[in-house]
Motif scaffolding. Sequence first.
Motif, PDB file in Angstrom:
ATOM      1  N   GLU A  92      12.896  25.848  23.327  1.00 38.60           N
ATOM      2  CA  GLU A  92      13.399  24.520  22.956  1.00 38.60           C
ATOM      3  C   GLU A  92      13.682  24.423  21.463  1.00 38.60           C
ATOM      4  O   GLU A  92      14.673  23.813  21.048  1.00 38.60           O
ATOM      5  N   TRP A 110      16.987  26.052  20.599  1.00 39.92           N
ATOM      6  CA  TRP A 110      18.145  25.216  20.936  1.00 39.92           C
ATOM      7  C   TRP A 110      18.413  24.140  19.902  1.00 39.92           C
ATOM      8  O   TRP A 110      19.508  23.600  19.845  1.00 39.92           O
ATOM      9  N   GLU A 111      17.392  23.810  19.105  1.00 40.80           N
ATOM     10  CA  GLU A 111      17.588  22.802  18.061  1.00 40.80           C
ATOM     11  C   GLU A 111      18.274  23.384  16.839  1.00 40.80           C
ATOM     12  O   GLU A 111      18.765  22.656  15.986  1.00 40.80           O
ATOM     13  N   LYS A 112      18.278  24.734  16.745  1.00 40.78           N
ATOM     14  CA  LYS A 112      18.952  25.390  15.614  1.00 40.78           C
ATOM     15  C   LYS A 112      20.386  25.682  16.023  1.00 40.78           C
ATOM     16  O   LYS A 112      20.626  26.476  16.936  1.00 40.78           O
TER      17      LYS A 112
END
Length: 139
Positions: free
Chosen positions: A45, A48-50
Amino acid sequence: MSSLVRFGVSINKGLLVQFDKIIGEKGYSNRSEAIRDLIRNQMVELAWEKDEEEVAGTVTLIYDHHVRGLSELLLEVQHSFHDLILSTMHLHLDHHNCLEVLAVKGAAREVRRIAERLISAKGVKHGRLSITTTGKNLG
Ligand code: NI
């Protein structure tokens, strides 16, 4: 191959009872594997934020191919992002409804973008981006 490390965890007894119940229902044979999966999920998770991180996932779409222009639009979007799409599967569920699954890999920002474009298309009844990892940076 990384070496195995054992560590102790202090935890409220009630919380541990709940945790053991949940992981038992999910089929885990021991706490270690359940905790490893929780850590891996957190790492996936965060990746996916990067925006620039290379990730993998699947986009699932349910739509009625009779909706005017929809099939063409979905195809057009897929051609625009062809370098992100590893494979597609199209199933005719019934006379109207299609199930389409795209396996995707690329920068998180780009993968999110193609998923949003496809899912938001008028006539798509339901869509979901399922996020996972290329596995390269996960022990
Ligand atoms: Ni179809």
